[in-house]
Scaffold this motif. Structure first.
Motif, short mmCIF file in Angstrom:
data_model
loop_
_atom_site.label_atom_id
_atom_site.label_comp_id
_atom_site.label_asym_id
_atom_site.label_seq_id
_atom_site.Cartn_x
_atom_site.Cartn_y
_atom_site.Cartn_z
N PRO A 104 0.81 -1.23 0.00
CA PRO A 104 0.00 0.00 0.00
C PRO A 104 0.83 1.27 0.00
O PRO A 104 0.46 2.26 -0.63
CB PRO A 104 -0.82 -0.13 1.28
CG PRO A 104 -0.95 -1.60 1.51
CD PRO A 104 0.36 -2.17 1.04
N ALA A 105 1.96 1.26 0.71
CA ALA A 105 2.80 2.46 0.78
C ALA A 105 3.37 2.85 -0.57
O ALA A 105 3.76 4.01 -0.77
CB ALA A 105 3.94 2.24 1.78
N LEU A 148 1.71 2.70 -3.47
CA LEU A 148 0.67 3.15 -4.38
C LEU A 148 0.83 4.65 -4.67
O LEU A 148 1.39 5.38 -3.84
CB LEU A 148 -0.71 2.89 -3.78
CG LEU A 148 -1.14 1.43 -3.63
CD1 LEU A 148 -2.44 1.35 -2.82
CD2 LEU A 148 -1.32 0.78 -4.99
N ARG A 201 -3.46 6.08 -2.64
CA ARG A 201 -3.13 5.66 -1.28
C ARG A 201 -3.98 6.42 -0.26
O ARG A 201 -4.47 5.83 0.70
CB ARG A 201 -1.65 5.88 -1.01
CG ARG A 201 -1.20 5.31 0.34
CD ARG A 201 0.27 5.54 0.61
NE ARG A 201 0.57 6.94 0.89
CZ ARG A 201 1.24 7.76 0.06
NH1 ARG A 201 1.67 7.30 -1.10
NH2 ARG A 201 1.46 9.01 0.40
N GLU A 218 -6.51 4.74 2.31
CA GLU A 218 -6.27 4.89 3.74
C GLU A 218 -7.45 5.53 4.47
O GLU A 218 -7.74 5.20 5.62
CB GLU A 218 -5.00 5.71 3.97
CG GLU A 218 -3.73 4.94 3.57
CD GLU A 218 -2.48 5.78 3.62
OE1 GLU A 218 -1.37 5.21 3.52
OE2 GLU A 218 -2.60 7.02 3.76
N TYR A 220 4.75 0.78 8.36
CA TYR A 220 3.52 1.27 7.75
C TYR A 220 2.33 1.08 8.70
O TYR A 220 1.53 2.00 8.89
CB TYR A 220 3.25 0.55 6.42
CG TYR A 220 2.01 1.07 5.72
CD1 TYR A 220 2.04 2.25 5.00
CD2 TYR A 220 0.81 0.36 5.78
CE1 TYR A 220 0.91 2.73 4.36
CE2 TYR A 220 -0.33 0.83 5.14
CZ TYR A 220 -0.27 2.02 4.43
OH TYR A 220 -1.40 2.50 3.80
#
Length: 449
Positions: free
Chosen positions: A352-353, A355, A360, A364, A389
């Motif tokens: 995810p970090a 993206l 993101r 989030e 993360y």
């Protein structure tokens, strides 16, 4: 989502005899940490006072128990409430009525028990105030000292009378039977209450995730993300088995990032190395295929033979420290911040970090809301963030919550077991053991004494 709602709803039977498709709107997720302001629907209005008193008492019991088991963890005033959730109200009311029914059945027992106590108190309960069997009149009881009893034959004479002996034996037998009956009833009530309370937590947890899945479908990803797997949908059966078997009120929540391609993406269990999920956690259930599946990342479910390094390290460590799943899940639970797996066209995993910023942030915003709800539902007081993360996200979530309950939750960070981490490859188990010892978390994993 239809597969998730119908699969989880039907197989776990959390919403019996109701229209599954209409259930998501039945829970007001904004009211998890505050007192519900709306009254029950008209047909439940008469029970509202009884239900509130019941839920208040149950929650007070839980808070007292939590403070006793986990010294230093201050109970908070926030409570888990389910607005307009008729199924929960009916379940709790049924339990309350069952308690009253059992109590009514024990009225006769209590009366008989009182009679037997009166009998025994008159004859044997206090050896210093025995009635002398030779006294024919109603004269006051003679007070005897211990020295008198040592030389007197009062007790011997009383027990030598066959009629008195039979009465005594009958009274003692009745007393023992009553105690066994009352103990059995108390145990049944306590067990039913525990099961009912845990079932409500499981239900709430799964529906938070169902709502999360529905919202995530609205997030659009760039061409960089060619494949998106959501194991909460195609692996809903083993995932629901995991949640229903091991979730509940927990002091410690271990928080991961998102599913790995050979872990949770295969079976719906966080850090789900197949060998540990199937053979140690004893999780079962059918797993289907994601709608858009990479030819080199085929989902095989619990038949997957490839090991997930992160999962094998994590659950292998937990198994070594705790011995049994029951020992670990007494105080702990494991959950992933994001339920989605992202892959490029070539099948490369995207965390995810990594993206694009806009995607993101959209992701989030949805996952943050669900994480806060999950934390409140299971009443976690300590979050063990697995990796940077997860630590960043839970820190942001709790700070943004802006209430005393969230502010009191402690965050501990440990090293992520990913093979992409050089530090993890140089002795992850030793590093994490030290981190858990220094933070005091190790006490929640090891057997008392």
């Amino acid at each position: 989502m239809d597969q998730y709602f119908h699969g989880v709803g039907a197989k776990r039977q959390f919403h019996r005899d109701c229209d599954i498709s209409s259930v998501p709107g039945a829970i007001d997720f904004a009211s998890f940490s505050q007192l519900a302001s709306q009254q029950a629907v008209t047909k439940q209005a008469a029970l509202a006072g009884v239900m509130q008193e019941y839920m208040d008492d149950r929650w007070k019991d839980r808070q007292v128990g939590s403070a006793a088991v986990f010294p230093g963890s201050a109970p908070t005033s926030s409570r888990v409430l389910y607005n307009n959730n008729d199924e929960m109200a009916q379940a709790a009311h049924s339990l309350l009525m069952a308690q009253h029914s059992v109590a009514a059945d024990l009225d006769a027992v209590a009366a008989a028990q009182a009679a037997s106590r009166n009998f025994m108190s008159a004859h044997i309960a206090d050896p210093l105030t025995l009635s002398h069997p030779h006294d024919a009149d109603d004269s006051p009881k003679e007070h005897l000292t211990e020295d008198d009893l040592a030389h007197d034959n009062v007790v011997a004479n009383f027990l030598s009378n066959p009629q008195n002996q039979q009465q005594l034996e009958a009274a003692l037998d009745l007393h023992q039977q009553q105690q066994e009956l009352i103990g059995s009833a108390d145990s049944t009530i306590a067990e039913n209450e525990e099961d009912s309370f845990n079932a409500q937590i499981v239900q709430a947890f799964l529906w938070i995730e169902a709502k999360l899945c529905a919202k995530l479908k609205c997030v659009k990803f760039s061409d960089k993300v060619e494949y998106v797997y959501n194991p909460l949908e195609y692996a809903s059966d083993p995932h629901a088995h995991y949640v229903s078997k091991y979730s509940g009120t927990k002091a410690v929540l271990f928080l991961g990032m998102n599913p790995g391609p050979y872990g949770m993406a295969q079976n719906g269990v966080p850090f789900g190395d197949t060998r540990y999920v199937r053979d140690w956690l004893k999780i079962t259930g059918a797993v289907h295929h994601p709608p858009h599946e990479h030819p080199r990342r085929i989902v095989q479910g619990l038949d997957c033979t490839r090991s997930e390094v992160s999962g094998a390290r994590f659950w292998g460590f937990i198994a070594k420290i705790c011995g049994t799943p029951e020992q670990f899940f007494r105080h702990c639970f494991v959950h992933n911040y994001c339920p989605l797996t992202f892959m490029t066209k070539s099948g490369k995993n995207i965390i995810p970090a990594a993206l694009p910023a806009t995607e993101r942030r959209n992701l989030e915003a949805i996952c943050d809301e669900a994480l806060l709800q999950c934390i409140r539902v299971i009443r976690a007081q300590i979050i063990v963030a697995i990796g940077k993360y997860a630590a960043d996200r839970v820190t942001c979530v709790l700070q943004s919550a802006g209430d005393e309950s969230a502010a009191s939750i402690r965050i501990v960070r440990i090293l992520h077991p990913s093979p992409a981490s050089p530090q993890a490859n140089r002795g992850w188990e030793e590093v994490v053991t030290q981190q858990l010892q220094e933070s005091g978390i190790i006490q929640y994993l090891q057997s008392p004494g």
